[in-house]
Design a protein around this motif. Structure first.
Motif, PDB file in Angstrom:
ATOM      1  N   UNK A   1       0.674  -1.229  -0.242  1.00  0.00           N
ATOM      2  CA  UNK A   1      -0.209  -0.169   0.174  1.00  0.00           C
ATOM      3  C   UNK A   1       0.909   1.343  -0.048  1.00  0.00           C
ATOM      4  N   UNK A   2       2.014   1.179   0.841  1.00  0.00           N
ATOM      5  CA  UNK A   2       2.804   2.172   0.609  1.00  0.00           C
ATOM      6  C   UNK A   2       3.422   2.291  -0.917  1.00  0.00           C
ATOM      7  N   UNK A   3       3.994   1.434  -1.298  1.00  0.00           N
ATOM      8  CA  UNK A   3       4.414   1.753  -2.306  1.00  0.00           C
ATOM      9  C   UNK A   3       3.380   2.390  -3.636  1.00  0.00           C
TER      10      UNK A   3
ATOM     11  N   UNK B   1      -7.884  -1.445   0.178  1.00  0.00           N
ATOM     12  CA  UNK B   1      -7.337  -1.863   0.642  1.00  0.00           C
ATOM     13  C   UNK B   1      -8.193  -1.851   2.018  1.00  0.00           C
ATOM     14  N   UNK B   2      -8.783  -1.204   2.734  1.00  0.00           N
ATOM     15  CA  UNK B   2      -8.795  -1.304   3.652  1.00  0.00           C
ATOM     16  C   UNK B   2     -10.098  -3.054   4.448  1.00  0.00           C
TER      17      UNK B   2
ATOM     18  N   UNK C   1      -1.665  -7.027  -9.178  1.00  0.00           N
ATOM     19  CA  UNK C   1      -2.407  -5.644  -9.827  1.00  0.00           C
ATOM     20  C   UNK C   1      -3.006  -4.764  -8.914  1.00  0.00           C
ATOM     21  N   UNK C   2      -1.722  -4.227  -7.716  1.00  0.00           N
ATOM     22  CA  UNK C   2      -1.956  -2.717  -6.953  1.00  0.00           C
ATOM     23  C   UNK C   2      -2.335  -1.431  -7.479  1.00  0.00           C
ATOM     24  N   UNK C   3      -3.319  -0.868  -6.318  1.00  0.00           N
ATOM     25  CA  UNK C   3      -3.526   0.317  -7.250  1.00  0.00           C
ATOM     26  C   UNK C   3      -3.574   1.041  -6.257  1.00  0.00           C
TER      27      UNK C   3
END
Ligand SMILES: Cc1cc2nc3c(=O)[nH]c(=O)nc-3n(C[C@H](O)[C@H](O)[C@H](O)COP(=O)(O)OP(=O)(O)OC[C@H]3O[C@@H](n4cnc5c(N)ncnc54)[C@H](O)[C@@H]3O)c2cc1C
Length: 547
Positions: free
Chosen positions: A290-292, A410-411, A443-445
């Protein structure tokens, strides 16, 4: 060089396979026990009923048994079991190979007039029943895009490349690389899936975190419909009403045949670098990802395995004795008892990549992560397209395996991960067998990420699909009840169609049905795919059809 033959009853090239390493067999035997081996019947033992007559179509059309068998289904778990046991539910009556957009439109018009059902087929890698021929009263023809291949045009000033829909992944990159360009869309099915299939299913490549999903790469489209050719030319941006390109992306063949796609391409990167990091647990790993994504610089690849996937990944990787002892010592540290493997990759200028790696290192160190070096990342990069061969080997060894995917914010990610794992585990227990549920985040957003689950179980002879269905249904129900999307990139097909309304609402289904009816009034394109019920026939479209 002649085309390499594709395996007719499983993944990939007929002359390629991947064994299940001994260490993975031990892992599976301990966790799940042994199952019944699923052997594959020879092609001559598959009973193919005679083809029903189909009208003359204005393109090459074959109805020999071998062509009908090779175009009967995709590569979902039930498809593969049926192919291996020779127990397919239905076969197409013919397979049609148009060679250009004009022929595609002519085939659509002839098929509509003759009341034939059409199944549209790109590379044939659907895992959600999107191209599986189903029994029905109408003769069924598979329209394949196999002969619509290659780069149609390149605008290197605007970085736009137009490909014919049947072009496969390696052909896309092969056409762009000599011009110093790449698309970068690399689903695991890259070698065999097509541009049109990617767009029709809203696919995601393994580099989607940096490159975007196919949704972000499509600039323009050409679609053959029974009423004629529908062109949505490339525009950098527009306010000309709702974005109709987005309506076609994900339409899964129900609105027409995508014949050409204009894609946003980019220069080949000067440099590429990656790393494998061990993080102390799933929550810590998710926080790093998440931080990235929220602070940047955003890596091109982000892939975080949960503790079970990390453990199975280790079992799949046979290392020399010394390397294996070092690995065991690291994983034996208390801090890494529930350790998770995180793979990161960056691409771009040397300066950009160096800076991104340094920034990311600070993030993973702050979370207690330990860099394991480049080897783990490089191995993944080298072997990622070979993994699907292991599925076939696992079936032969007595274990079923399938994957499913979702996404959420994320949450809600940790809760969704727990709920889906729990539901799958309980469903298998109730059905009297054990399952191992592995998961990775990819596949992060900025606002969330995809969860990709792999589940394995000991096969029970004759009940393979029943076992799979019990776990798959439980997973789908848990995904929808916990706010996940029913599919992040595999698409809806027939498998997820029963869940679509709960995600997009009654109005969403009504809107989709209305658009489908407008473009395919007779409901002969991919019946049963995307929408549970094919919309009632409406008035016929203008342009080549009776009023
Ligand atoms: C081992 C394996 C790994 C996979 N990995 C990934 C992955 O990493 N990412 C991912 O997104 N997916 C993945 N998939 C799923 C699959 O590869 C994708 O859905 C892919 O986009 C399908 O492309 P295709 O050309 O094979 O289409 P097909 O399977 O032939 O068709 C898929 C759907 O699109 C429709 N369609 C195809 N072409 C057209 C066209 N030209 N016009 C209109 N409709 C059309 C079909 O009717 C069908 O409904 C994987 C599948 C397998 C078997």
């Amino acid at each position: 060089m002649p085309d390499r033959e594709r395996r007719w009853n499983g993944w990939g090239f007929a002359d390629e396979s991947a064994p299940v390493p001994e260490s993975a067999r031990t892992w599976l035997s301990k966790r799940l026990g042994a199952g019944d081996r699923l052997s594959a019947v020879p092609e001559r033992d598959v009973r193919i009923p005679p083809a029903r007559p189909v009208p003359d179509l204005p393109a090459t059309t074959l109805s020999d048994p071998s062509s009908r068998l090779r175009h009967a289904c995709g590569l979902g778990f039930p498809d593969v079991v049926r192919l291996r046991t020779g127990a397919l539910e239905a076969f197409p009556d013919a397979v049609c190979f148009p060679e250009n957009t004009r022929q595609v439109v002519a085939v659509l018009q002839s098929a509509a007039a003759a009341e034939v059902a059409l199944v549209l087929r790109g590379g044939g890698t659907s895992v959600v029943g999107g191209i599986t021929v189903r029994p029905g009263p109408r003769p069924t023809v598979v329209l394949t895009l196999d002969r619509l291949r290659g780069l149609a045009s390149l605008d290197s000033v605007s970085l736009l490349a137009t490909f014919r829909a049947g072009t496969l992944g390696p052909e896309v990159e092969g056409a762009l690389a000599p011009c110093g360009l790449r698309l970068g869309h690399e689903p695991q099915s890259f070698e065999f899936s097509s541009v049109g299939g990617w767009v029709a299913t809203r696919s995601a490549g393994q580099r989607s975190t940096g490159i975007g999903k196919i949704d972000d790469l499509v600039a323009g489209l050409e679609v053959a419909t029974p009423g004629g050719v529908w062109r949505l030319p490339a525009q950098p941006a527009s306010a000309a009403g709702p974005e109709l390109r987005r309506l076609v992306i994900g339409s899964e063949g129900c609105l027409g045949v995508i014949t050409e796609v204009t894609l946003r391409v980019r220069p080949l990167p000067e440099c590429r670098d990656g790393v494998a990091v061990l993080v102390p647990g799933w929550s810590a790993g998710m926080e790093v990802c998440r931080a990235l994504l929220q602070r940047g610089p955003v890596p091109e690849v982000v892939r975080l395995s949960d503790p079970d996937e990390t453990s199975f990944g280790i079992a799949l990787t046979e290392l020399p004795r010394l390397a294996s002892s070092v690995r065991n010592a690291i994983f034996g540290l208390r801090r890494f008892r529930h350790g998770c493997l995180l793979l990161l990759e960056w691409a771009g200028s040397l300066q950009k990549v160096t800076l991104a790696r340094q920034t990311a290192a600070k993030v993973w160190r702050d979370s207690g992560g330990l860099a394991l070096g480049r080897t783990g990342w490089q191995r993944w990069l080298d072997e990622r397209f070979r993994h699907p061969y292991v599925r076939d080997a696992l079936l032969s060894a007595g274990w079923g395996v399938d994957t499913l995917e979702t996404a959420t914010r994320w949450s809600a990610l940790a809760a969704l991960h727990n709920a889906v794992r729990e539901a799958m585990t309980v469903a298998a227990q109730k059905a009297g067998f054990r399952t191992a549920v592995l998961c990775h985040l990819s596949h992060a957003y900025r606002d969330g990420a995809s969860l990709y689950f792999t589940f394995l179980w000991p096969l029970r002879c004759g009940d393979e699909i029943g076992q799979w269905q019990a776990v798959k249904d439980a997973a789908s129900e848990a995904i929808i009840s916990n706010g996940g999307t029913i599919t992040h990139h595999h698409g809806v097909g027939t498998m997820h169609a029963p869940y679509l309304e709960r995600e997009v609402g009654e109005q969403g289904i009504a809107a989709l049905a209305a658009v489908t009816r407008a473009l395919d009034p007779q409901g002969f394109l991919n019946p049963g795919v995307l929408l549970l019920q094919t919309p009632e026939p409406g008035p016929r479209t203008p342009g080549g059809r009776e009023e």
